[in-house]
Design an enzyme around this catalytic site. Structure first.
Site, PDB file in Angstrom:
ATOM      1  N   TRP A 102      42.099  31.998  36.713  1.00 41.80           N
ATOM      2  CA  TRP A 102      40.916  32.871  36.632  1.00 41.80           C
ATOM      3  C   TRP A 102      40.372  32.930  35.216  1.00 41.80           C
ATOM      4  CZ3 TRP A 102      38.288  33.088  40.684  1.00 41.80           C
ATOM      5  CH2 TRP A 102      38.888  33.178  41.937  1.00 41.80           C
ATOM      6  N   ASP A 172      39.153  41.394  33.082  1.00 42.46           N
ATOM      7  CA  ASP A 172      38.970  41.111  34.514  1.00 42.46           C
ATOM      8  C   ASP A 172      40.192  41.671  35.235  1.00 42.46           C
ATOM      9  OD1 ASP A 172      38.894  40.151  37.081  1.00 42.46           O
ATOM     10  OD2 ASP A 172      38.796  38.022  36.529  1.00 42.46           O
ATOM     11  N   LYS A 196      40.810  43.121  46.408  1.00 38.13           N
ATOM     12  CA  LYS A 196      42.261  43.185  46.237  1.00 38.13           C
ATOM     13  C   LYS A 196      42.741  44.639  46.357  1.00 38.13           C
ATOM     14  CE  LYS A 196      41.547  38.892  44.654  1.00 38.13           C
ATOM     15  NZ  LYS A 196      40.710  38.236  43.657  1.00 38.13           N
TER      16      LYS A 196
HETATM   17  C1  LIG Z   1      39.926  37.275  43.119  1.00 35.70           C
HETATM   18  C2  LIG Z   1      39.684  37.181  41.650  1.00 35.70           C
HETATM   19  C3  LIG Z   1      38.461  36.745  41.120  1.00 35.70           C
HETATM   20  C4  LIG Z   1      37.336  36.258  41.986  1.00 35.70           C
HETATM   21  O1  LIG Z   1      36.810  37.251  42.764  1.00 35.70           O
HETATM   22  P1  LIG Z   1      35.517  36.963  43.687  1.00 35.70           P
HETATM   23  O2  LIG Z   1      35.180  38.320  44.157  1.00 35.70           O
HETATM   24  O3  LIG Z   1      35.946  36.018  44.753  1.00 35.70           O
HETATM   25  O4  LIG Z   1      34.463  36.372  42.823  1.00 35.70           O
HETATM   26  C5  LIG Z   1      38.325  36.728  39.752  1.00 35.70           C
HETATM   27  N1  LIG Z   1      39.303  37.124  38.939  1.00 35.70           N
HETATM   28  C6  LIG Z   1      40.497  37.545  39.406  1.00 35.70           C
HETATM   29  C7  LIG Z   1      41.573  37.970  38.464  1.00 35.70           C
HETATM   30  C8  LIG Z   1      40.723  37.585  40.783  1.00 35.70           C
HETATM   31  O5  LIG Z   1      41.906  38.011  41.256  1.00 35.70           O
END
Ligand SMILES: *Cc1c(COP(=O)(O)O)cnc(C)c1O
Length: 360
Positions: A102, A172, A196
């Site tokens: 990521w 993030d 999540k």
């Molecule tokens: C799932 C995730 C993303 C991507 O999320 P989307 O909503 O599919 O764009 C980005 N960063 C992290 C750490 C993630 O777990």
């Protein structure tokens, strides 16, 4: 049939009581005669839902008043562009820490907009650890530093909050937000894709210090402009109303569980049990340095990869779902977010024990 234990990394399991409440309110929300999905986002009913969700999140995470809470769209990935467009400003350069897939994606996207310095990376070790902050090569003039507190795919999690001095810190937190107490004041911007630990996919929650609003580049799409979003209470356009509502139900559920301190205790126990078992077993292994093992995403391999299919089939027969690892990593991954009850982790361990014994 009863509900399965769903170990999916995202979209992930939601609390069962939240889904039941959503079902009960589906056709008629609080006597309005309408589903939340059918309401005007500008009407009193939805505005009350939206405001309650924001307030509950503020209460849960202790968000100070000088931070805006935004309910945006396009998932966490859209923030990979939104952050640089809004924050690079005239400095036009930012620091990023690379700890996995990521981070790598965030870096690639940011490079489209400015000079990106990878201040630290654990790529050489195969992303099994977080580089020591003493060894980071930070630019004191950077517009911000971006990092990924929990790498959802690798299962690698920071056990500290970086100290960046006067450089704004951007995180993030998609896969770890609300999993334990959070000191928002140590960050300048936090974003999290909802699927999540918050709610349905597509929604992304942003917590941003108000000092960072109003710095967007001229060409920033209006929809991605933090200032515009904040000034319009996240309703510049039609927001993702149903997702926002469900996020609000999850926040209420978290409060009812005892808030983030209580979640942190359960989540510590869940993760510790699973890692302890993996470390004791001869069949299963996790490659991450123990200090940096994720509380939320537990990847593991089987000593003999030829057993993977049998393992997954047996798990599915017990209704332990979505344990297959990410396609880029292989092996298994158990995501044990807030909505995964401790009994789900116990059921997984019990199955892993049985599977190992049958093959010894
Ligand atoms: C799932 C995730 C993303 C991507 O999320 P989307 O909503 O599919 O764009 C980005 N960063 C992290 C750490 C993630 O777990």
């Amino acid at each position: 049939m009863s509900r399965a234990y769903n170990f999916c990394a995202g979209p992930a399991a939601l609390p069962e009581s939240v889904l039941r409440q959503a079902r009960d309110e589906m056709l008629d929300w609080h006597g309005t005669g309408m589903s939340v999905m059918e309401m005007s986002h500008r009407g009193d009913a939805f505005v009350s839902i939206a405001e309650a969700a924001e307030q509950d999140l503020r209460d849960l995470a202790g968000v100070p008043d000088d931070y805006a809470v935004l309910f945006m769209q396009g998932g966490a990935s859209s923030q990979f562009a939104t952050v640089p467009l809004n924050l690079l400003g005239e400095k036009n350069s930012a620091d990023y820490v690379n700890t996995g897939i990521w981070s790598t994606k965030a870096i690639a996207e940011a490079r489209r907009y400015g000079d990106i310095n990878v201040a630290a990376s654990s790529e050489a070790s195969g992303f099994i650890e977080v580089p020591d902050q003493d060894q980071w090569h930070c630019n004191p003039e950077a517009a911000y530093l971006h990092y990924t507190p929990n790498e959802t795919i690798g299962g690698l999690e920071f056990d500290f909050v970086p100290d960046t001095g006067n450089v704004p810190l951007v995180a993030d937190m998609s896969s770890t937000i609300l999993s334990r107490p959070l000191d928002v004041s140590r960050f300048d911007l936090i974003y999290a894709g909802a699927q999540k630990n918050i709610g349905p996919s597509g929604l992304v929650v942003v917590i941003v210090h108000k000092d960072l609003l109003g710095r967007a580049r001229k060409e920033t799409p209006t929809m991605m402009n933090y200032r515009v979003t904040a000034d319009n209470a996240s309703m510049y356009n039609t927001p993702a109303t149903y997702s926002w509502y469900l996020a609000g139900l999850v926040f209420k559920w978290l409060k009812a569980q005892g808030g983030l301190t209580a979640m942190g205790e359960v989540n510590t126990r869940k993760a510790r049990k699973l890692y302890d078992f993996i470390d004791r077993s001869d069949l299963y292994a996790n490659p991450i340095r123990p200090r940096f093992r994720s509380w939320m995403n537990v990847p593991f391999t089987l000593a003999d990869a030829a057993l993977n299919t049998a393992f997954l089939e047996g798990a599915e027969a017990r209704r332990l779902l979505n344990l297959k690892g990410h396609r880029s990593v292989g092996g298994m991954r158990a995501s044990i977010y807030n909505a995964m009850p401790e009994a789900g982790v116990d059921a997984l361990i019990e199955y892993m024990v049985t599977f190992e014994k049958e093959r010894a």
